[in-house]
Write an enzyme that holds these catalytic residues in place. Structure first.
Site, mmCIF file in Angstrom:
data_model
loop_
_atom_site.group_PDB
_atom_site.id
_atom_site.type_symbol
_atom_site.label_atom_id
_atom_site.label_comp_id
_atom_site.label_asym_id
_atom_site.label_seq_id
_atom_site.Cartn_x
_atom_site.Cartn_y
_atom_site.Cartn_z
ATOM 1 N N LYS A 113 0.819 -1.226 0.000
ATOM 2 C CA LYS A 113 0.000 0.000 0.000
ATOM 3 C C LYS A 113 0.841 1.259 0.000
ATOM 4 C CE LYS A 113 -4.343 -1.784 1.569
ATOM 5 N NZ LYS A 113 -5.512 -1.645 2.416
ATOM 6 N N LYS A 196 -8.031 -12.236 -8.073
ATOM 7 C CA LYS A 196 -9.054 -12.097 -7.027
ATOM 8 C C LYS A 196 -10.213 -11.209 -7.500
ATOM 9 C CE LYS A 196 -9.075 -9.598 -2.628
ATOM 10 N NZ LYS A 196 -8.396 -9.297 -1.383
ATOM 11 N N LYS A 199 -13.277 -4.983 -6.832
ATOM 12 C CA LYS A 199 -13.755 -3.870 -7.636
ATOM 13 C C LYS A 199 -12.593 -2.968 -8.034
ATOM 14 C CE LYS A 199 -16.853 0.027 -7.770
ATOM 15 N NZ LYS A 199 -17.623 0.983 -7.001
HETATM 16 P P1 AMP Z 1 -11.296 -6.058 1.600
HETATM 17 O O1 AMP Z 1 -12.546 -5.670 0.918
HETATM 18 O O2 AMP Z 1 -10.211 -6.493 0.648
HETATM 19 O O3 AMP Z 1 -10.823 -5.086 2.648
HETATM 20 O O4 AMP Z 1 -11.626 -7.401 2.416
HETATM 21 C C1 AMP Z 1 -12.593 -7.508 3.421
HETATM 22 C C2 AMP Z 1 -12.755 -8.976 3.774
HETATM 23 O O5 AMP Z 1 -13.302 -9.717 2.669
HETATM 24 C C3 AMP Z 1 -11.441 -9.676 4.126
HETATM 25 O O6 AMP Z 1 -11.674 -10.663 5.126
HETATM 26 C C4 AMP Z 1 -11.035 -10.332 2.828
HETATM 27 O O7 AMP Z 1 -10.205 -11.434 2.993
HETATM 28 C C5 AMP Z 1 -12.409 -10.733 2.238
HETATM 29 N N1 AMP Z 1 -12.361 -10.730 0.755
HETATM 30 C C6 AMP Z 1 -12.181 -9.672 -0.062
HETATM 31 N N2 AMP Z 1 -12.194 -10.042 -1.370
HETATM 32 C C7 AMP Z 1 -12.386 -11.380 -1.389
HETATM 33 C C8 AMP Z 1 -12.483 -12.376 -2.427
HETATM 34 N N3 AMP Z 1 -12.400 -12.073 -3.718
HETATM 35 N N4 AMP Z 1 -12.688 -13.660 -2.048
HETATM 36 C C9 AMP Z 1 -12.782 -13.993 -0.745
HETATM 37 N N5 AMP Z 1 -12.697 -13.118 0.271
HETATM 38 C C10 AMP Z 1 -12.493 -11.826 -0.031
#
Ligand code: AMP
Ligand code: TRP
Length: 334
Positions: A113, A196, A199
């Site tokens: 980051k 992954k 968005k």
């Molecule tokens: P983030 O939106 O990246 O801050 O993630 C918030 C939570 O959602 C965290 O526990 C991530 O590990 C999970 N997460 C985000 N994107 C994915 C994805 N594509 N598949 C599975 N878990 C996700």
């Protein structure tokens, strides 16, 4: 037993967030009948990077409503907003005074980051973020912390800090364990199924499903998901990443095993029926979530739930903080 977890309000929630994080909480809530749950919106963590004020305000509420719409039971789970419990940043500071700079600088997420902020300046809190995260967890004596793969390193640091504090000042904190989902820890992009679902990292809107997308649009995104030409349905992440991702989504949303789904479609000679069925499953799952979400977001119910969650969290956090300050020698009176 106590479980603690949080989600940062920095993006619109996707199907990946639902399967990888929120649904895990809901499953745990249903499985662990005797456990206590503290789940919060990690709004202080959001400002480690620049945020738009209005959008941040909206997202905090959105996420809280989504947690409940997705099946968290406010009678079972203490749902609250991190910045409403001031013991979080207070213990965060104590954790900064327990951790070493080198430990923070070694965090993978920080290194990644940081690169994106070099031009405008890297906020100090981006570096110290894991200390606040450790505080979020240790404040409640969490035994288990359900998180995605990307947070495991922060959990390791939390354990190190808990152990260090305990050995410096005497047994104070429970040393927590990470819990990562077996199925669905990483839902992939519908257009580039080796990446992954995210968005912010996708070029095309067809690559991700937002929980607030229009239902027909959601179904179309599943129908047009990139797969392969073999027309045979089985799980092979390396050679069939698209189909494997769809199987994972199918299994997670129907709470069934990938094996059973493969069996169900073993005689198909194209992907059409499989995709059509999945489009319906995803569509109807999200439709139910949206109905509840729109009810909540307009009602007073959400504020009542968040007030109640805050009261309970504050009670536990204040009691713990008194103990911590006392251990260090910072309280005038015991
Ligand atoms: P983030 O939106 O990246 O801050 O993630 C918030 C939570 O959602 C965290 O526990 C991530 O590990 C999970 N997460 C985000 N994107 C994915 C994805 N594509 N598949 C599975 N878990 C996700
Ligand atoms: N750092 C987590 C994320 O980016 C969110 C988070 C903050 C969290 N504090 C936490 C998760 C405490 C679990 C426990 O997803």
């Amino acid at each position: 037993m106590r479980l603690v977890s949080g989600i940062k309000p920095t993006g619109d929630l996707t199907l990946g967030n639902y399967i990888g994080a929120i649904k895990q909480f809901v499953n745990l809530q249903n499985e662990l009948k005797d456990a206590e749950f503290f789940i919060f919106v990690a709004d202080l963590h959001a400002i480690t990077t620049p945020q738009d004020k209005q959008q941040l305000k909206k997202r905090v509420r959105d996420i809280a409503a989504m947690y409940i719409a997705c099946g968290l039971d406010p009678n079972r789970v203490n749902l609250f907003i991190q910045s409403e419990v001031l013991e979080h940043p207070l213990l965060g500071y104590i954790m900064e005074s327990t951790a070493y700079i080198g430990e923070m600088e070694r965090m993978t997420q920080y290194k990644e980051k940081k690169q994106k902020q070099l031009k405008d300046g890297v906020r100090t809190s981006l570096l110290t973020y894991p200390a606040l995260m450790a505080a979020d967890i240790l404040l409640y004596d969490a035994d288990i912390v359900p998180v995605g793969d990307d947070q495991v390193q922060h959990l390791e640091l939390t354990r190190t800090l808990a152990e260090r504090f305990n050995s410096l000042y005497g047994e104070t904190f429970v040393v927590p364990k990470a819990y990562t989902p077996k199925v669905g820890a990483r839902i992939k992009s519908l257009q580039e199924p080796t990446k992954k679902m995210s968005k912010s990292e996708s070029e095309s809107e067809k690559a991700y499903i937002l929980l607030l997308d229009n239902i027909n649009q959601i179904k179309n995104k599943i129908r047009s998901a990139v797969t392969d030409n073999e027309a045979k349905i089985y799980f092979d992440e390396k050679n069939k990443p698209g189909i494997s991702n769809l199987l994972t989504i199918y299994a997670s949303l129907t709470d069934s095993s990938i094996e059973d789904i493969v069996k169900k479609y073993e005689n198909e000679t194209s992907y059409q029926k499989f995709k059509e069925d999945l489009a319906e499953i995803v569509g109807s799952t999200i439709e139910k979530i949206q109905t509840r979400y729109y009810e909540l977001i307009k009602s007073n119910e959400l504020d009542e739930i968040l007030n109640q969650g805050r009261e309970k969290a504050q009670f536990i956090a204040k009691r713990k903080m008194t103990k911590v300050l006392n251990r260090i020698g910072l309280l005038r009176q015991k």
